[in-house]
Scaffold this motif. Sequence first.
Motif, PDB file in Angstrom:
ATOM      1  N   ALA A  47       4.963  -4.645   3.795  1.00  0.00           N
ATOM      2  CA  ALA A  47       3.740  -5.404   3.549  1.00  0.00           C
ATOM      3  C   ALA A  47       2.599  -4.490   3.123  1.00  0.00           C
ATOM      4  N   ALA A  48       2.432  -3.379   3.831  1.00  0.00           N
ATOM      5  CA  ALA A  48       1.339  -2.457   3.518  1.00  0.00           C
ATOM      6  C   ALA A  48       1.519  -1.818   2.151  1.00  0.00           C
ATOM      7  N   LEU A  49       2.745  -1.475   1.803  1.00  0.00           N
ATOM      8  CA  LEU A  49       3.003  -0.879   0.490  1.00  0.00           C
ATOM      9  C   LEU A  49       2.715  -1.873  -0.629  1.00  0.00           C
ATOM     10  N   HIS A  50       3.092  -3.134  -0.441  1.00  0.00           N
ATOM     11  CA  HIS A  50       2.836  -4.136  -1.474  1.00  0.00           C
ATOM     12  C   HIS A  50       1.360  -4.537  -1.521  1.00  0.00           C
ATOM     13  N   ALA A  51       0.672  -4.469  -0.380  1.00  0.00           N
ATOM     14  CA  ALA A  51      -0.767  -4.752  -0.392  1.00  0.00           C
ATOM     15  C   ALA A  51      -1.510  -3.713  -1.223  1.00  0.00           C
ATOM     16  N   ALA A  52      -1.201  -2.440  -1.000  1.00  0.00           N
ATOM     17  CA  ALA A  52      -1.824  -1.392  -1.813  1.00  0.00           C
ATOM     18  C   ALA A  52      -1.362  -1.470  -3.263  1.00  0.00           C
ATOM     19  N   GLY A  53      -0.078  -1.748  -3.460  1.00  0.00           N
ATOM     20  CA  GLY A  53       0.457  -1.847  -4.816  1.00  0.00           C
ATOM     21  C   GLY A  53      -0.143  -2.990  -5.603  1.00  0.00           C
ATOM     22  N   ALA A  54      -0.525  -4.062  -4.917  1.00  0.00           N
ATOM     23  CA  ALA A  54      -1.160  -5.188  -5.605  1.00  0.00           C
ATOM     24  C   ALA A  54      -2.462  -4.762  -6.266  1.00  0.00           C
ATOM     25  N   PHE A 108      -7.615 -11.142  -8.352  1.00  0.00           N
ATOM     26  CA  PHE A 108      -7.750 -11.212  -6.902  1.00  0.00           C
ATOM     27  C   PHE A 108      -6.399 -10.942  -6.272  1.00  0.00           C
ATOM     28  N   CYS A 109      -6.383 -10.101  -5.245  1.00  0.00           N
ATOM     29  CA  CYS A 109      -5.156  -9.742  -4.547  1.00  0.00           C
ATOM     30  C   CYS A 109      -5.151 -10.414  -3.174  1.00  0.00           C
ATOM     31  N   ALA A 110      -4.276 -11.389  -3.008  1.00  0.00           N
ATOM     32  CA  ALA A 110      -4.123 -12.090  -1.728  1.00  0.00           C
ATOM     33  C   ALA A 110      -3.085 -11.327  -0.922  1.00  0.00           C
ATOM     34  N   VAL A 111      -3.539 -10.368  -0.157  1.00  0.00           N
ATOM     35  CA  VAL A 111      -2.629  -9.430   0.505  1.00  0.00           C
ATOM     36  C   VAL A 111      -3.035  -9.220   1.948  1.00  0.00           C
ATOM     37  N   ARG A 112      -2.103  -8.747   2.706  1.00  0.00           N
ATOM     38  CA  ARG A 112      -2.309  -8.294   4.069  1.00  0.00           C
ATOM     39  C   ARG A 112      -1.177  -7.325   4.384  1.00  0.00           C
ATOM     40  N   PRO A 113      -1.397  -6.329   5.242  1.00  0.00           N
ATOM     41  CA  PRO A 113      -2.612  -6.107   6.027  1.00  0.00           C
ATOM     42  C   PRO A 113      -3.808  -5.716   5.160  1.00  0.00           C
ATOM     43  N   PRO A 114      -5.024  -5.950   5.706  1.00  0.00           N
ATOM     44  CA  PRO A 114      -6.225  -5.497   4.995  1.00  0.00           C
ATOM     45  C   PRO A 114      -6.289  -3.973   4.987  1.00  0.00           C
ATOM     46  N   GLY A 115      -7.373  -3.416   4.415  1.00  0.00           N
ATOM     47  CA  GLY A 115      -7.354  -1.978   4.218  1.00  0.00           C
ATOM     48  C   GLY A 115      -8.611  -1.191   4.515  1.00  0.00           C
ATOM     49  N   ARG A 166      -8.609   8.416   6.068  1.00  0.00           N
ATOM     50  CA  ARG A 166      -7.740   9.371   5.390  1.00  0.00           C
ATOM     51  C   ARG A 166      -6.465   9.646   6.200  1.00  0.00           C
ATOM     52  N   ALA A 167      -6.586   9.717   7.510  1.00  0.00           N
ATOM     53  CA  ALA A 167      -5.438  10.077   8.337  1.00  0.00           C
ATOM     54  C   ALA A 167      -5.370   9.234   9.602  1.00  0.00           C
ATOM     55  N   ARG A 168      -5.817   7.978   9.500  1.00  0.00           N
ATOM     56  CA  ARG A 168      -5.858   7.141  10.704  1.00  0.00           C
ATOM     57  C   ARG A 168      -5.751   5.668  10.343  1.00  0.00           C
ATOM     58  N   ALA A 169      -4.818   4.965  10.987  1.00  0.00           N
ATOM     59  CA  ALA A 169      -4.742   3.508  10.920  1.00  0.00           C
ATOM     60  C   ALA A 169      -5.630   2.932  12.009  1.00  0.00           C
ATOM     61  N   MET A 170      -6.369   1.866  11.675  1.00  0.00           N
ATOM     62  CA  MET A 170      -7.223   1.220  12.680  1.00  0.00           C
ATOM     63  C   MET A 170      -7.697  -0.117  12.140  1.00  0.00           C
ATOM     64  N   GLY A 171      -8.189  -0.961  13.037  1.00  0.00           N
ATOM     65  CA  GLY A 171      -8.815  -2.204  12.628  1.00  0.00           C
ATOM     66  C   GLY A 171      -7.922  -3.105  11.807  1.00  0.00           C
ATOM     67  N   PHE A 172      -6.657  -3.195  12.157  1.00  0.00           N
ATOM     68  CA  PHE A 172      -5.638  -4.010  11.474  1.00  0.00           C
ATOM     69  C   PHE A 172      -5.133  -3.370  10.182  1.00  0.00           C
ATOM     70  N   CYS A 173      -5.626  -2.191   9.806  1.00  0.00           N
ATOM     71  CA  CYS A 173      -5.377  -1.621   8.487  1.00  0.00           C
ATOM     72  C   CYS A 173      -4.456  -0.399   8.559  1.00  0.00           C
ATOM     73  N   LEU A 174      -3.518  -0.310   7.609  1.00  0.00           N
ATOM     74  CA  LEU A 174      -2.607   0.835   7.510  1.00  0.00           C
ATOM     75  C   LEU A 174      -2.974   1.741   6.339  1.00  0.00           C
ATOM     76  N   PHE A 175      -3.077   1.175   5.140  1.00  0.00           N
ATOM     77  CA  PHE A 175      -3.500   1.912   3.952  1.00  0.00           C
ATOM     78  C   PHE A 175      -4.763   1.245   3.394  1.00  0.00           C
ATOM     79  N   ASN A 176      -5.637   2.051   2.810  1.00  0.00           N
ATOM     80  CA  ASN A 176      -6.904   1.522   2.295  1.00  0.00           C
ATOM     81  C   ASN A 176      -6.691   0.997   0.877  1.00  0.00           C
ATOM     82  N   ASN A 177      -6.370  -0.279   0.787  1.00  0.00           N
ATOM     83  CA  ASN A 177      -5.958  -0.884  -0.477  1.00  0.00           C
ATOM     84  C   ASN A 177      -6.997  -0.730  -1.584  1.00  0.00           C
ATOM     85  N   ILE A 178      -8.247  -1.069  -1.276  1.00  0.00           N
ATOM     86  CA  ILE A 178      -9.302  -1.003  -2.289  1.00  0.00           C
ATOM     87  C   ILE A 178      -9.569   0.438  -2.711  1.00  0.00           C
ATOM     88  N   ALA A 179      -9.617   1.359  -1.765  1.00  0.00           N
ATOM     89  CA  ALA A 179      -9.864   2.758  -2.114  1.00  0.00           C
ATOM     90  C   ALA A 179      -8.747   3.303  -2.990  1.00  0.00           C
TER      91      ALA A 179
END
Length: 307
Positions: free
Chosen positions: A93-100, A117-124, A129-142
């Motif tokens: 899910a996280a890989l496809h959210a960033a890939g979207a 518009f990217c309808a994805v989750r988890p959010p980002g 840089r080196a920490r998952a938090m707040g429901f987020c694994l990868f920073n999709n927008i960044a």
Amino acid sequence: MSIGFITSPACAGHDMGAGHPERPARLDAIHDQLLSSGLDFVLRHFDAPAATREQLVLVHDSDYVDSIFARAPAEGMVVLDEDTSMCPGSLAAALHAAGAVVSAVDRVMAGEVPSAFCAVRPPGHHAERARAMGFCLFNNIAIGAAWARQHYGLERVAIVDFDVHHGNGTEEFVRDRDGFLLCSSFQHPFYPFSGTGELPAHIVNTPLEPGAGGEEFRRAVEEQWLPALEQFQPQMIFISAGFDGHIEDEMAQLRLLEQDYRWVTDVVRELAGRHADGRIVSALEGGYALGALGRSVVAHLNGLIGH
């Protein structure tokens, strides 16, 4: 020309357990509202690819990326922080959210769609840089913004973030980098209790007090975001589209309505038309009251289209 709508079935595979607000039903709620509004039939639908390692490390430390892959469970749950966990479907899910978001950049830059518009989750936007938090694994927008700069050579990329929570991960990413402007509104004081310290000129944060509504939000955008965006003249605009500031969302205490999300989207679309050839890439962040989320996304998409 209609706008792009990018998602992936993989995004429904991320499930942090019963009662967690960031749940697969969020995407179902959006889909239901798209169908009932008739908007679904005027969008151009695309499947999101998985982000590559090359794309992830534009934003995240390579050791962190390795750790997320290594900790992805084959069964059960792995806890990353107090409110962020991984199940067997989370990595995909996280890989496809960033890939979207990367795919949206490619399609917009190719002229295939004017915006997406990217309808994805988890959010980002909380992922650092080196920490998952707040429901987020990868920073999709960044990741998408970094891709636009690195792959397409854009010199000026803007990110606007109207999620109810401060996007600490996105701020960390842009803080020491040239060529980016970040404009962000959020409730304060509130999780993650950041965003109000000394800031460089290319980060424009507009904290809103609990109970603030559309009037306060619009004033902040008009008085603080717009002058900075006009001066910056972005060549592409990214939107961290969080709808958890809606009055019906119990996650926080802002009092925004669908028309406020439509208004800010209109403002961004008009500015993109003046400076960025209309190029906008938006990605879902927060929004946990399902009915309000679906209606707000429809308002946002109508704003991107200009209906």
